[in-house]
Scaffold this motif. Structure first.
Motif, PDB file in Angstrom:
ATOM      1  N   TYR A 183       0.645  -1.135   0.042  1.00 54.75           N
ATOM      2  CA  TYR A 183      -0.223  -0.151   0.061  1.00 54.75           C
ATOM      3  C   TYR A 183       0.873   1.157   0.138  1.00 54.75           C
ATOM      4  CZ  TYR A 183      -3.667   3.238   1.638  1.00 54.75           C
ATOM      5  OH  TYR A 183      -4.654   4.138   1.912  1.00 54.75           O
ATOM      6  N   MET A 184       2.175   1.228   0.531  1.00 52.36           N
ATOM      7  CA  MET A 184       2.800   2.253   0.784  1.00 52.36           C
ATOM      8  C   MET A 184       3.759   2.760  -0.289  1.00 52.36           C
ATOM      9  SD  MET A 184       5.587   3.116   4.186  1.00 52.36           S
ATOM     10  CE  MET A 184       6.477   1.584   4.024  1.00 52.36           C
ATOM     11  N   ILE A 185       4.443   1.757  -0.629  1.00 52.44           N
ATOM     12  CA  ILE A 185       5.488   1.707  -1.527  1.00 52.44           C
ATOM     13  C   ILE A 185       5.135   1.987  -3.047  1.00 52.44           C
ATOM     14  CG2 ILE A 185       7.554   0.611  -2.954  1.00 52.44           C
ATOM     15  CD1 ILE A 185       8.114  -0.702  -0.004  1.00 52.44           C
ATOM     16  N   ASP A 186       5.518   3.002  -3.725  1.00 54.49           N
ATOM     17  CA  ASP A 186       4.801   3.501  -5.021  1.00 54.49           C
ATOM     18  C   ASP A 186       5.526   2.896  -6.283  1.00 54.49           C
ATOM     19  OD1 ASP A 186       7.241   5.058  -4.339  1.00 54.49           O
ATOM     20  OD2 ASP A 186       6.353   6.886  -5.109  1.00 54.49           O
ATOM     21  N   SER A 187       5.601   1.440  -6.022  1.00 59.04           N
ATOM     22  CA  SER A 187       6.381   0.631  -7.197  1.00 59.04           C
ATOM     23  C   SER A 187       5.812  -0.614  -7.487  1.00 59.04           C
ATOM     24  CB  SER A 187       7.828   0.692  -7.091  1.00 59.04           C
ATOM     25  OG  SER A 187       8.421   0.053  -7.892  1.00 59.04           O
ATOM     26  N   PRO A 188       6.093  -1.329  -8.277  1.00 55.96           N
ATOM     27  CA  PRO A 188       5.498  -2.646  -8.180  1.00 55.96           C
ATOM     28  C   PRO A 188       6.470  -3.450  -7.523  1.00 55.96           C
ATOM     29  CG  PRO A 188       5.119  -1.866 -10.519  1.00 55.96           C
ATOM     30  CD  PRO A 188       5.941  -0.726  -9.685  1.00 55.96           C
ATOM     31  N   LEU A 189       6.118  -4.591  -6.942  1.00 54.65           N
ATOM     32  CA  LEU A 189       7.002  -5.618  -6.494  1.00 54.65           C
ATOM     33  C   LEU A 189       7.459  -6.376  -7.538  1.00 54.65           C
ATOM     34  CD1 LEU A 189       8.172  -6.798  -3.936  1.00 54.65           C
ATOM     35  CD2 LEU A 189       6.067  -8.512  -3.676  1.00 54.65           C
ATOM     36  N   ALA A 190       8.904  -6.685  -7.572  1.00 54.64           N
ATOM     37  CA  ALA A 190       9.488  -7.393  -8.696  1.00 54.64           C
ATOM     38  C   ALA A 190      10.125  -8.765  -8.113  1.00 54.64           C
ATOM     39  CB  ALA A 190      10.738  -6.919  -8.885  1.00 54.64           C
ATOM     40  N   LYS A 191      10.609  -8.928  -7.040  1.00 58.14           N
ATOM     41  CA  LYS A 191      11.271 -10.359  -6.497  1.00 58.14           C
ATOM     42  C   LYS A 191      10.848 -10.742  -5.129  1.00 58.14           C
ATOM     43  CE  LYS A 191      14.713 -10.330 -10.085  1.00 58.14           C
ATOM     44  NZ  LYS A 191      16.196 -10.514 -10.421  1.00 58.14           N
ATOM     45  N   VAL A 192      10.714 -11.877  -4.726  1.00 52.54           N
ATOM     46  CA  VAL A 192      10.553 -12.232  -3.247  1.00 52.54           C
ATOM     47  C   VAL A 192      11.511 -13.594  -3.103  1.00 52.54           C
ATOM     48  CG1 VAL A 192       8.254 -11.423  -3.035  1.00 52.54           C
ATOM     49  CG2 VAL A 192       8.554 -13.889  -3.599  1.00 52.54           C
ATOM     50  N   ALA A 193      12.030 -13.617  -1.818  1.00 53.76           N
ATOM     51  CA  ALA A 193      12.603 -14.853  -1.215  1.00 53.76           C
ATOM     52  C   ALA A 193      12.206 -14.805   0.214  1.00 53.76           C
ATOM     53  CB  ALA A 193      14.100 -14.591  -1.273  1.00 53.76           C
ATOM     54  N   ALA A 194      12.058 -16.344   0.554  1.00 48.44           N
ATOM     55  CA  ALA A 194      11.756 -16.528   2.058  1.00 48.44           C
ATOM     56  C   ALA A 194      12.196 -17.656   2.792  1.00 48.44           C
ATOM     57  CB  ALA A 194      10.064 -16.476   1.801  1.00 48.44           C
ATOM     58  N   ASP A 195      11.804 -17.714   4.048  1.00 47.92           N
ATOM     59  CA  ASP A 195      12.218 -18.630   4.853  1.00 47.92           C
ATOM     60  C   ASP A 195      11.205 -18.967   5.891  1.00 47.92           C
ATOM     61  OD1 ASP A 195      13.580 -21.032   5.827  1.00 47.92           O
ATOM     62  OD2 ASP A 195      14.755 -19.797   7.282  1.00 47.92           O
ATOM     63  N   LEU A 196      10.545 -19.986   5.966  1.00 48.93           N
ATOM     64  CA  LEU A 196       9.528 -20.250   7.010  1.00 48.93           C
ATOM     65  C   LEU A 196       9.898 -21.018   8.154  1.00 48.93           C
ATOM     66  CD1 LEU A 196       7.688 -19.249   4.541  1.00 48.93           C
ATOM     67  CD2 LEU A 196       5.976 -20.968   5.029  1.00 48.93           C
ATOM     68  N   SER A 197       9.724 -20.720   9.123  1.00 52.14           N
ATOM     69  CA  SER A 197      10.132 -21.604  10.507  1.00 52.14           C
ATOM     70  C   SER A 197       9.126 -22.606  11.032  1.00 52.14           C
ATOM     71  CB  SER A 197      10.392 -20.482  11.722  1.00 52.14           C
ATOM     72  OG  SER A 197      10.216 -21.047  12.906  1.00 52.14           O
ATOM     73  N   TYR A 198       9.351 -23.711  11.393  1.00 55.66           N
ATOM     74  CA  TYR A 198       8.469 -24.600  12.034  1.00 55.66           C
ATOM     75  C   TYR A 198       9.200 -25.229  13.380  1.00 55.66           C
ATOM     76  CZ  TYR A 198       6.434 -24.587   7.038  1.00 55.66           C
ATOM     77  OH  TYR A 198       5.616 -24.239   6.229  1.00 55.66           O
ATOM     78  N   ILE A 199       9.493 -24.290  13.859  1.00 60.28           N
ATOM     79  CA  ILE A 199      10.354 -24.717  15.067  1.00 60.28           C
ATOM     80  C   ILE A 199       9.430 -25.352  16.320  1.00 60.28           C
ATOM     81  CG2 ILE A 199      11.531 -24.020  17.097  1.00 60.28           C
ATOM     82  CD1 ILE A 199      13.202 -24.025  14.625  1.00 60.28           C
ATOM     83  N   LEU A 200       8.424 -24.999  16.414  1.00 59.44           N
ATOM     84  CA  LEU A 200       7.250 -25.597  17.349  1.00 59.44           C
ATOM     85  C   LEU A 200       6.864 -26.936  16.860  1.00 59.44           C
ATOM     86  CD1 LEU A 200       5.499 -22.184  18.163  1.00 59.44           C
ATOM     87  CD2 LEU A 200       7.489 -23.412  19.301  1.00 59.44           C
ATOM     88  N   PHE A 220      11.428  -4.395  -4.910  1.00 57.86           N
ATOM     89  CA  PHE A 220      10.527  -3.497  -5.692  1.00 57.86           C
ATOM     90  C   PHE A 220      11.346  -3.091  -6.824  1.00 57.86           C
ATOM     91  CE2 PHE A 220       8.674  -3.635  -1.684  1.00 57.86           C
ATOM     92  CZ  PHE A 220       7.166  -3.778  -1.797  1.00 57.86           C
ATOM     93  N   GLU A 221      10.616  -2.638  -7.918  1.00 59.78           N
ATOM     94  CA  GLU A 221      11.240  -2.451  -9.286  1.00 59.78           C
ATOM     95  C   GLU A 221      11.839  -1.032  -9.006  1.00 59.78           C
ATOM     96  OE1 GLU A 221       8.408  -2.291 -12.559  1.00 59.78           O
ATOM     97  OE2 GLU A 221       8.265  -4.498 -12.314  1.00 59.78           O
ATOM     98  N   ASN A 222      11.534  -0.065  -8.185  1.00 61.78           N
ATOM     99  CA  ASN A 222      12.309   1.161  -7.805  1.00 61.78           C
ATOM    100  C   ASN A 222      13.595   1.079  -7.061  1.00 61.78           C
ATOM    101  OD1 ASN A 222      11.176   0.912  -5.443  1.00 61.78           O
ATOM    102  ND2 ASN A 222      10.102   2.834  -5.211  1.00 61.78           N
ATOM    103  N   GLY A 223      13.769  -0.244  -6.865  1.00 62.36           N
ATOM    104  CA  GLY A 223      15.277  -0.516  -5.990  1.00 62.36           C
ATOM    105  C   GLY A 223      14.828  -0.468  -4.503  1.00 62.36           C
ATOM    106  N   VAL A 224      13.660   0.006  -3.915  1.00 60.82           N
ATOM    107  CA  VAL A 224      13.450  -0.212  -2.567  1.00 60.82           C
ATOM    108  C   VAL A 224      13.487  -1.771  -2.147  1.00 60.82           C
ATOM    109  CG1 VAL A 224      11.832   0.102  -0.821  1.00 60.82           C
ATOM    110  CG2 VAL A 224      12.171   1.801  -2.360  1.00 60.82           C
ATOM    111  N   THR A 225      14.128  -2.025  -1.039  1.00 55.09           N
ATOM    112  CA  THR A 225      13.998  -3.414  -0.339  1.00 55.09           C
ATOM    113  C   THR A 225      13.585  -3.349   0.926  1.00 55.09           C
ATOM    114  OG1 THR A 225      16.379  -3.108   0.493  1.00 55.09           O
ATOM    115  CG2 THR A 225      16.245  -4.320  -1.599  1.00 55.09           C
ATOM    116  N   ALA A 226      12.762  -4.672   1.254  1.00 52.28           N
ATOM    117  CA  ALA A 226      12.311  -4.755   2.521  1.00 52.28           C
ATOM    118  C   ALA A 226      12.226  -6.179   3.023  1.00 52.28           C
ATOM    119  CB  ALA A 226      10.580  -4.624   2.319  1.00 52.28           C
ATOM    120  N   LEU A 227      12.488  -6.319   4.330  1.00 57.99           N
ATOM    121  CA  LEU A 227      12.619  -7.363   5.016  1.00 57.99           C
ATOM    122  C   LEU A 227      11.370  -7.508   6.061  1.00 57.99           C
ATOM    123  CD1 LEU A 227      15.706  -8.892   6.892  1.00 57.99           C
ATOM    124  CD2 LEU A 227      13.626  -9.028   8.149  1.00 57.99           C
TER     125      LEU A 227
END
Length: 272
Positions: free
Chosen positions: A102-119, A133-140
């Motif tokens: 909603y906030m970042i004014d650019s389409p998302l380009a790529k995702v990577a992920a790691d899910l936890s199943y510790i419990l 994102f396509e504008n170069g912004v990265t987010a964790l």
């Protein structure tokens, strides 16, 4: 919808994007309003970050870290079950990802992920996802239920400074460049068994420290907006096309975690 009723749905709206597409088609066919209660677009901490991003208060934001963490495990009964939409990606992940999209004014380009199943549940008890994102912004984006020491709710880096919000009590700060050209060079500090200038704090003249102030939102509350949409007086703040995009990105995150690959979401059939 088929009975002629307008509908509000909680999140996650469905278990997959295909089901949501069917609902959207039915709403259009019967000319009814269907909206998803993505209530955390109204959270004060998010509104502060959104204002920081849009008004470039620390220059151009290029990296955002968004986290919620606790140490109580997965709550409730159904949240432990895959068939009922359990797991943290479909719980808190829906909120945190929606805020960024909603906030970042650019389409998302790529995702990577790691899910936890510790419990030991059949669903994830936490996850880490890295977005580009396509504008170069990265987010964790990180959600955890086994964290006895929590990291900040938000950490944001811009070209002219950094900002942090510790938690929902809105304690935060902004540290940015002072703009003074001629300042003393940072003094080396001892780091373990060596000295470093690179990691030394900047001189006092080089930075300005500010409080991260709460901002007032101009948006109508969710239910007020819903009523106005029903009466034909307003556009929905939470648009179904945005929620559909969100669900497809969540599917890509599940795929990224399962395959261990970076997923190019632009190859999937959705548009911003």
């Amino acid at each position: 919808l088929e009975a002629g009723k307008h509908v509000i749905c909680e999140k996650p709206v469905t278990l997959n994007s295909e089901e949501l597409s069917e609902i959207m088609h039915t709403a259009k066919e019967h000319e009814r309003v269907f909206m998803v209660h993505q209530n955390r677009r109204w959270d004060s901490d998010f509104q502060m970050v959104k204002d920081l991003y849009e008004n470039r208060k620390i220059g151009e934001v290029f990296h955002i870290e968004s986290r919620v963490q606790g140490a109580n495990g997965i709550p409730g009964d159904w949240r432990h079950l895959k068939a009922h939409g359990g797991g943290m990606l479909l719980d808190w992940g829906v909120h945190l990802l929606d805020q960024l999209l909603y906030m970042i004014d650019s389409p998302l380009a790529k995702v990577a992920a790691d899910l936890s199943y510790i419990l030991g549940d059949e669903v994830d008890d936490g996850f880490i996802s890295y977005l580009t994102f396509e504008n170069g912004v990265t987010a964790l984006v990180e959600v955890g239920t086994t964290n006895y020491i929590k990291l900040p709710r938000w950490y944001i880096k811009g070209t002219k400074g950094s900002a942090v919000i510790e938690d929902w009590d809105l304690k935060g700060k902004i540290v940015k460049q002072s703009g003074i050209e001629l300042v003393a060079a940072p003094k080396p500090i001892k780091a373990g068994q060596g000295l470093t200038k690179t990691m030394a704090p900047p001189s006092e003249e080089a930075i300005i420290k500010e409080k991260f102030e709460k901002v007032a939102t101009q948006m109508d509350p969710f239910y007020t907006n819903f009523a106005k949409v029903v009466r034909g007086e307003s556009e929905p703040i939470v648009k179904n096309e945005e929620v559909l995009q969100l669900m497809k990105i969540i599917e890509s995150i599940f795929e990224a975690a399962e395959t261990g690959q970076v997923i190019d979401v632009r190859e999937h059939s959705y548009s911003r």
